[in-house]
Design an enzyme around this catalytic site. Structure first.
Site, PDB file in Angstrom:
ATOM      1  N   ASN A   6     -43.332 117.201  65.600  1.00  0.00           N
ATOM      2  CA  ASN A   6     -43.601 116.028  66.441  1.00  0.00           C
ATOM      3  C   ASN A   6     -44.212 116.501  67.772  1.00  0.00           C
ATOM      4  O   ASN A   6     -43.583 117.267  68.506  1.00  0.00           O
ATOM      5  CB  ASN A   6     -42.276 115.291  66.675  1.00  0.00           C
ATOM      6  CG  ASN A   6     -42.457 114.039  67.504  1.00  0.00           C
ATOM      7  OD1 ASN A   6     -43.202 114.042  68.477  1.00  0.00           O
ATOM      8  ND2 ASN A   6     -41.779 112.976  67.129  1.00  0.00           N
ATOM      9  N   HIS A   9     -44.155 115.358  72.918  1.00  0.00           N
ATOM     10  CA  HIS A   9     -43.843 115.863  74.258  1.00  0.00           C
ATOM     11  C   HIS A   9     -44.926 116.761  74.826  1.00  0.00           C
ATOM     12  O   HIS A   9     -44.884 117.103  76.014  1.00  0.00           O
ATOM     13  CB  HIS A   9     -42.453 116.491  74.269  1.00  0.00           C
ATOM     14  CG  HIS A   9     -41.413 115.445  74.006  1.00  0.00           C
ATOM     15  ND1 HIS A   9     -41.327 114.300  74.771  1.00  0.00           N
ATOM     16  CD2 HIS A   9     -40.489 115.309  73.023  1.00  0.00           C
ATOM     17  CE1 HIS A   9     -40.368 113.521  74.288  1.00  0.00           C
ATOM     18  NE2 HIS A   9     -39.858 114.110  73.225  1.00  0.00           N
ATOM     19  N   HIS A  42     -45.201 109.579  67.757  1.00  0.00           N
ATOM     20  CA  HIS A  42     -44.568 108.266  67.962  1.00  0.00           C
ATOM     21  C   HIS A  42     -45.383 107.502  68.988  1.00  0.00           C
ATOM     22  O   HIS A  42     -45.439 107.885  70.155  1.00  0.00           O
ATOM     23  CB  HIS A  42     -43.139 108.498  68.468  1.00  0.00           C
ATOM     24  CG  HIS A  42     -42.322 107.264  68.628  1.00  0.00           C
ATOM     25  ND1 HIS A  42     -40.992 107.304  68.983  1.00  0.00           N
ATOM     26  CD2 HIS A  42     -42.616 105.952  68.494  1.00  0.00           C
ATOM     27  CE1 HIS A  42     -40.510 106.073  69.055  1.00  0.00           C
ATOM     28  NE2 HIS A  42     -41.489 105.230  68.771  1.00  0.00           N
ATOM     29  N   ARG A  44     -45.195 104.770  71.153  1.00  0.00           N
ATOM     30  CA  ARG A  44     -44.187 103.838  71.675  1.00  0.00           C
ATOM     31  C   ARG A  44     -44.854 102.624  72.307  1.00  0.00           C
ATOM     32  O   ARG A  44     -45.968 102.695  72.807  1.00  0.00           O
ATOM     33  CB  ARG A  44     -43.322 104.529  72.738  1.00  0.00           C
ATOM     34  CG  ARG A  44     -42.420 105.619  72.174  1.00  0.00           C
ATOM     35  CD  ARG A  44     -41.523 106.140  73.296  1.00  0.00           C
ATOM     36  NE  ARG A  44     -40.589 105.116  73.713  1.00  0.00           N
ATOM     37  CZ  ARG A  44     -39.305 105.050  73.347  1.00  0.00           C
ATOM     38  NH1 ARG A  44     -38.788 105.965  72.565  1.00  0.00           N
ATOM     39  NH2 ARG A  44     -38.531 104.075  73.754  1.00  0.00           N
ATOM     40  N   ARG A  48     -45.397 105.844  76.691  1.00  0.00           N
ATOM     41  CA  ARG A  48     -44.973 106.818  77.707  1.00  0.00           C
ATOM     42  C   ARG A  48     -45.515 108.219  77.419  1.00  0.00           C
ATOM     43  O   ARG A  48     -45.576 109.045  78.305  1.00  0.00           O
ATOM     44  CB  ARG A  48     -43.462 106.836  77.853  1.00  0.00           C
ATOM     45  CG  ARG A  48     -42.734 107.393  76.662  1.00  0.00           C
ATOM     46  CD  ARG A  48     -41.265 107.587  76.964  1.00  0.00           C
ATOM     47  NE  ARG A  48     -40.543 106.328  77.082  1.00  0.00           N
ATOM     48  CZ  ARG A  48     -39.226 106.216  76.881  1.00  0.00           C
ATOM     49  NH1 ARG A  48     -38.516 107.270  76.571  1.00  0.00           N
ATOM     50  NH2 ARG A  48     -38.638 105.046  76.972  1.00  0.00           N
ATOM     51  N   GLU A  69     -44.745 107.454  63.768  1.00  0.00           N
ATOM     52  CA  GLU A  69     -43.490 106.746  64.048  1.00  0.00           C
ATOM     53  C   GLU A  69     -43.816 105.517  64.878  1.00  0.00           C
ATOM     54  O   GLU A  69     -44.572 105.603  65.855  1.00  0.00           O
ATOM     55  CB  GLU A  69     -42.538 107.636  64.832  1.00  0.00           C
ATOM     56  CG  GLU A  69     -42.035 108.824  64.046  1.00  0.00           C
ATOM     57  CD  GLU A  69     -41.184 109.730  64.917  1.00  0.00           C
ATOM     58  OE1 GLU A  69     -41.035 109.463  66.124  1.00  0.00           O
ATOM     59  OE2 GLU A  69     -40.685 110.725  64.390  1.00  0.00           O
ATOM     60  N   THR A 100     -35.179 107.954  71.010  1.00  0.00           N
ATOM     61  CA  THR A 100     -34.665 107.030  69.996  1.00  0.00           C
ATOM     62  C   THR A 100     -33.181 107.312  69.785  1.00  0.00           C
ATOM     63  O   THR A 100     -32.820 108.327  69.202  1.00  0.00           O
ATOM     64  CB  THR A 100     -35.441 107.217  68.681  1.00  0.00           C
ATOM     65  OG1 THR A 100     -36.815 107.360  68.994  1.00  0.00           O
ATOM     66  CG2 THR A 100     -35.252 106.039  67.757  1.00  0.00           C
ATOM     67  N   GLU A 154     -35.398 108.416  56.806  1.00  0.00           N
ATOM     68  CA  GLU A 154     -35.155 109.591  57.640  1.00  0.00           C
ATOM     69  C   GLU A 154     -33.781 109.415  58.263  1.00  0.00           C
ATOM     70  O   GLU A 154     -33.531 108.422  58.958  1.00  0.00           O
ATOM     71  CB  GLU A 154     -36.220 109.727  58.736  1.00  0.00           C
ATOM     72  CG  GLU A 154     -35.947 110.943  59.627  1.00  0.00           C
ATOM     73  CD  GLU A 154     -37.039 111.215  60.657  1.00  0.00           C
ATOM     74  OE1 GLU A 154     -38.183 110.751  60.455  1.00  0.00           O
ATOM     75  OE2 GLU A 154     -36.740 111.881  61.658  1.00  0.00           O
ATOM     76  N   HIS A 192     -34.150 114.542  64.550  1.00  0.00           N
ATOM     77  CA  HIS A 192     -33.703 114.153  65.889  1.00  0.00           C
ATOM     78  C   HIS A 192     -32.674 115.142  66.406  1.00  0.00           C
ATOM     79  O   HIS A 192     -31.626 115.337  65.802  1.00  0.00           O
ATOM     80  CB  HIS A 192     -33.121 112.732  65.950  1.00  0.00           C
ATOM     81  CG  HIS A 192     -33.383 112.123  67.299  1.00  0.00           C
ATOM     82  ND1 HIS A 192     -32.657 112.473  68.406  1.00  0.00           N
ATOM     83  CD2 HIS A 192     -34.324 111.262  67.729  1.00  0.00           C
ATOM     84  CE1 HIS A 192     -33.140 111.825  69.456  1.00  0.00           C
ATOM     85  NE2 HIS A 192     -34.158 111.094  69.080  1.00  0.00           N
TER      86      HIS A 192
HETATM   87  N1  PXP Z   1     -37.556 111.721  63.988  1.00  0.00           N
HETATM   88  C1  PXP Z   1     -37.665 110.529  64.629  1.00  0.00           C
HETATM   89  C2  PXP Z   1     -37.653 109.282  63.824  1.00  0.00           C
HETATM   90  C3  PXP Z   1     -37.818 110.466  66.017  1.00  0.00           C
HETATM   91  O1  PXP Z   1     -37.917 109.281  66.640  1.00  0.00           O
HETATM   92  C4  PXP Z   1     -37.882 111.681  66.741  1.00  0.00           C
HETATM   93  C5  PXP Z   1     -38.096 111.648  68.219  1.00  0.00           C
HETATM   94  O2  PXP Z   1     -39.311 111.031  68.505  1.00  0.00           O
HETATM   95  C6  PXP Z   1     -37.796 112.892  66.032  1.00  0.00           C
HETATM   96  C7  PXP Z   1     -37.600 112.873  64.661  1.00  0.00           C
HETATM   97  C8  PXP Z   1     -37.871 114.216  66.720  1.00  0.00           C
HETATM   98  O3  PXP Z   1     -36.756 114.396  67.520  1.00  0.00           O
HETATM   99  P1  PXP Z   1     -36.664 115.653  68.479  1.00  0.00           P
HETATM  100  O4  PXP Z   1     -37.770 115.524  69.477  1.00  0.00           O
HETATM  101  O5  PXP Z   1     -35.313 115.547  69.087  1.00  0.00           O
HETATM  102  O6  PXP Z   1     -36.850 116.878  67.620  1.00  0.00           O
END
Ligand code: PXP
Length: 245
Positions: A6, A9, A42, A44, A48, A69, A100, A154, A192
């Site tokens: 992902n 960030h 994602h 959003r 952001r 996402e 989330t 998921e 997550h």
């Molecule tokens: N899976 C989903 C559905 C999420 O919303 C997120 C965070 O955007 C992640 C995985 C990844 O989480 P993390 O950044 O904590 O690894």
């Protein structure tokens, strides 16, 4: 096991200055070079981190697969149906949240499902997109997801990530949820809060077929570069699969 990274960030750092660096699309390419099986982002409602243009560029350049996402916001579902990523993962969203914080609330057994959710699943599926629902690891919610006709879920690993140092309870609940989901015919993804320290036990659950990991890998990439950060996570995940639980 598929490892999807992902890249949200990377965009968070860029948005801190509203400039053009670092570029999450460039980061996604580095993840792919290092062995990621897919890229997750994602979009959003509050924009952001990832922006619409990032999503368009990711859809055009990702050579593995793109997992978008999204919440059930009309404009974002619309964009998804235009971009047609390989997969869309529906997530809950609250503006005040840092991230989330829980899985989708699919409502009590027997109650009619949220019409917005049903409509979003229909629009995404009709566009040929594989739909996954981000949910907490409990049997009743898994049954509700199965009733909605999606191919995949998921499972939220946040509780595990917060408590794994002190107790195995969340890991046991996660493993039980994975077994239940497979028994009702769902493909199981997880994510997550997974980090280099806590990923191994989750990756060792054999029936989880996909992990989505973001913050920890992007954090490490600041220290060692994105390709090395992804290779290190890839190595941990692959090693855990040698002797699955
Ligand atoms: N899976 C989903 C559905 C999420 O919303 C997120 C965070 O955007 C992640 C995985 C990844 O989480 P993390 O950044 O904590 O690894």
């Amino acid at each position: 096991m598929r490892l999807y990274i992902n890249v949200d960030h990377v965009a968070t750092v860029r948005q801190a200055r509203r400039t053009d660096e670092p570029d999450p699309v460039e980061a996604a390419a580095a993840c792919e070079r290092a062995g990621a099986d897919g890229i997750t982002a994602h979009l959003r409602e509050d924009r952001r981190h990832i922006q619409d243009d990032d999503m368009r560029r990711l859809a055009a350049t990702v050579t593995t697969v793109l997992n978008l996402e999204l919440a059930t916001a009309d404009d974002i579902v619309q964009l998804a149906t235009e971009l047609r990523p390989f997969q869309a993962t529906l997530v809950p969203e609250r503006r005040e949240e840092v991230t989330t914080e829980g899985g989708l609330n699919l409502g009590p057994a027997g109650a009619p499902p949220d019409p917005r959710l049903v409509e979003s699943i229909g629009r995404l599926s009709n566009a040929g997109i594989r739909v996954s629902l981000f949910i907490d690891p409990d049997a009743a919610t898994i049954d509700r997801a199965a009733e909605l006709g999606v191919p995949a879920i998921e499972l939220h690993t946040g509780e595990y990530a917060h408590t794994y140092r002190d107790s195995n309870a969340a890991l046991d609940r996660l493993a039980a949820a994975v077994r239940h989901a497979r028994a009702v015919g769902l493909a199981v993804h997880a994510g997550h809060g997974l980090t280099y320290r806590n990923v191994t036990a989750v990756a060792a659950i054999r029936d989880i077929e996909e992990l989505n990991i973001g913050h920890s890998v992007v954090s490490r990439s600041i220290m060692v570069g994105m390709e090395t950060a992804v290779r290190e996570m890839r190595a941990l995940v692959d090693a855990a699969r040698v002797d699955p639980r």
